[in-house]
Design a protein around this motif. Sequence first.
Motif, mmCIF file in Angstrom:
data_model
loop_
_atom_site.group_PDB
_atom_site.id
_atom_site.type_symbol
_atom_site.label_atom_id
_atom_site.label_comp_id
_atom_site.label_asym_id
_atom_site.label_seq_id
_atom_site.Cartn_x
_atom_site.Cartn_y
_atom_site.Cartn_z
ATOM 1 N N GLY A 1 -7.037 -1.316 -6.314
ATOM 2 C CA GLY A 1 -6.522 -1.122 -7.661
ATOM 3 C C GLY A 1 -6.066 0.312 -7.849
ATOM 4 N N PHE A 2 -6.103 1.097 -6.772
ATOM 5 C CA PHE A 2 -5.831 2.531 -6.861
ATOM 6 C C PHE A 2 -4.707 2.972 -5.920
ATOM 7 C CE2 PHE A 2 -10.237 1.767 -8.002
ATOM 8 C CZ PHE A 2 -10.333 2.424 -9.224
ATOM 9 N N ALA A 3 -3.694 2.158 -5.744
ATOM 10 C CA ALA A 3 -2.597 2.492 -4.822
ATOM 11 C C ALA A 3 -1.852 3.759 -5.249
ATOM 12 C CB ALA A 3 -1.633 1.320 -4.696
ATOM 13 N N ALA A 4 -1.922 4.108 -6.535
ATOM 14 C CA ALA A 4 -1.228 5.306 -7.019
ATOM 15 C C ALA A 4 -2.045 6.578 -6.773
ATOM 16 C CB ALA A 4 -0.921 5.168 -8.507
ATOM 17 N N ASP A 5 -3.327 6.452 -6.441
ATOM 18 C CA ASP A 5 -4.168 7.604 -6.120
ATOM 19 C C ASP A 5 -3.564 8.307 -4.910
ATOM 20 O OD1 ASP A 5 -6.378 8.716 -4.256
ATOM 21 O OD2 ASP A 5 -7.407 8.589 -6.191
ATOM 22 N N ALA A 6 -3.418 9.626 -4.997
ATOM 23 C CA ALA A 6 -2.727 10.391 -3.944
ATOM 24 C C ALA A 6 -3.371 10.210 -2.568
ATOM 25 C CB ALA A 6 -2.678 11.869 -4.325
ATOM 26 N N ASN A 7 -4.687 10.268 -2.495
ATOM 27 C CA ASN A 7 -5.368 10.133 -1.200
ATOM 28 C C ASN A 7 -5.204 8.727 -0.620
ATOM 29 O OD1 ASN A 7 -6.304 12.786 -1.204
ATOM 30 N ND2 ASN A 7 -8.165 12.239 -2.309
ATOM 31 N N ILE A 8 -5.306 7.732 -1.475
ATOM 32 C CA ILE A 8 -5.149 6.345 -1.015
ATOM 33 C C ILE A 8 -3.716 6.095 -0.582
ATOM 34 C CG2 ILE A 8 -5.154 3.935 -1.804
ATOM 35 C CD1 ILE A 8 -7.764 4.617 -3.302
ATOM 36 N N ALA A 9 -2.753 6.563 -1.379
ATOM 37 C CA ALA A 9 -1.338 6.393 -1.024
ATOM 38 C C ALA A 9 -1.025 7.070 0.308
ATOM 39 C CB ALA A 9 -0.447 6.952 -2.135
ATOM 40 N N LEU A 10 -1.608 8.250 0.527
ATOM 41 C CA LEU A 10 -1.400 8.968 1.783
ATOM 42 C C LEU A 10 -1.966 8.170 2.954
ATOM 43 C CD1 LEU A 10 -0.436 11.556 3.227
ATOM 44 C CD2 LEU A 10 -2.717 12.513 2.802
ATOM 45 N N PHE A 11 -3.181 7.643 2.804
ATOM 46 C CA PHE A 11 -3.789 6.827 3.860
ATOM 47 C C PHE A 11 -2.923 5.606 4.168
ATOM 48 C CE2 PHE A 11 -6.225 2.958 4.739
ATOM 49 C CZ PHE A 11 -6.720 3.266 5.991
ATOM 50 N N LEU A 12 -2.494 4.888 3.140
ATOM 51 C CA LEU A 12 -1.691 3.676 3.345
ATOM 52 C C LEU A 12 -0.377 3.991 4.055
ATOM 53 C CD1 LEU A 12 -2.298 1.979 -0.133
ATOM 54 C CD2 LEU A 12 -3.281 1.291 2.072
ATOM 55 N N THR A 13 0.223 5.118 3.708
ATOM 56 C CA THR A 13 1.491 5.518 4.314
ATOM 57 C C THR A 13 1.304 6.013 5.748
ATOM 58 O OG1 THR A 13 2.253 6.183 2.128
ATOM 59 C CG2 THR A 13 3.526 6.977 3.990
ATOM 60 N N GLN A 14 0.319 6.877 5.946
ATOM 61 C CA GLN A 14 0.083 7.447 7.279
ATOM 62 C C GLN A 14 -0.241 6.382 8.314
ATOM 63 O OE1 GLN A 14 -3.029 10.374 6.789
ATOM 64 N NE2 GLN A 14 -1.564 12.060 6.827
ATOM 65 N N HIS A 15 -0.989 5.373 7.914
ATOM 66 C CA HIS A 15 -1.439 4.362 8.870
ATOM 67 C C HIS A 15 -0.566 3.110 8.859
ATOM 68 C CE1 HIS A 15 -4.990 6.575 10.103
ATOM 69 N NE2 HIS A 15 -5.066 6.978 8.854
ATOM 70 N N ASP A 16 0.424 3.087 7.976
ATOM 71 C CA ASP A 16 1.381 1.980 7.919
ATOM 72 C C ASP A 16 0.661 0.619 7.949
ATOM 73 O OD1 ASP A 16 3.904 0.840 7.720
ATOM 74 O OD2 ASP A 16 4.137 0.703 9.894
ATOM 75 N N VAL A 17 -0.302 0.453 7.039
ATOM 76 C CA VAL A 17 -1.099 -0.764 6.984
ATOM 77 C C VAL A 17 -0.621 -1.668 5.851
ATOM 78 C CG1 VAL A 17 -3.177 0.228 8.030
ATOM 79 C CG2 VAL A 17 -2.820 0.439 5.565
ATOM 80 N N LYS A 18 -0.934 -2.939 5.979
ATOM 81 C CA LYS A 18 -0.601 -3.899 4.924
ATOM 82 C C LYS A 18 -1.592 -3.732 3.781
ATOM 83 C CE LYS A 18 1.166 -7.405 8.119
ATOM 84 N NZ LYS A 18 1.600 -6.419 9.038
ATOM 85 N N TYR A 19 -1.088 -3.871 2.549
ATOM 86 C CA TYR A 19 -1.992 -3.783 1.404
ATOM 87 C C TYR A 19 -1.425 -4.554 0.223
ATOM 88 C CZ TYR A 19 1.062 -0.229 -0.692
ATOM 89 O OH TYR A 19 2.128 0.435 -1.236
ATOM 90 N N LEU A 20 -2.335 -4.966 -0.645
ATOM 91 C CA LEU A 20 -1.993 -5.635 -1.898
ATOM 92 C C LEU A 20 -2.658 -4.849 -3.021
ATOM 93 C CD1 LEU A 20 -2.656 -9.348 -0.869
ATOM 94 C CD2 LEU A 20 -0.427 -8.244 -1.125
#
Length: 138
Positions: free
Chosen positions: A101-120
């Motif tokens: 529920g926190f995809a806009a959080d800077a740290n979470i967004a960075l993790f999702l982008t850096q690791h190119d993982v699937k997310y909902l």
Amino acid sequence: MKFKAQPVDTQPPVNAPQLKAILVVDDDQQLASGLQWILADEKFLVDVAFDGKEAILKLKAHQYDAVICDLKMPRLRGDEFYLKAKKMRPNLADHFIFITGFAADANIALFLTQHDVKYLVKPFPVQKLINCVRELLC
């Protein structure tokens, strides 16, 4: 009338489908249990862990085909669990779906982008998760 015992076939049928095992990791116990029931209805074997530390223990004991994992959890966050799981089971790294529920959080967004993982992003339509799991496992 006497019946003759028939031999028991111990071999599974040749075309029997292999059930895929999924680990759901989320500290929201209602959501985790709900996802367990929904995915079991879709013919997946589903195990649940309520935080990253419990998930590590389950990962040590069992083989999973996919992991559905929350990111913000107590004791061991989802991103930390992912990095440990990746070291333990490298072949599982591409079989994670993160839910947050926190995809806009800077740290979470960075993790999702850096690791190119699937997310909902929560809340998500259940059918979208089911489709994502099927796509990941096919």
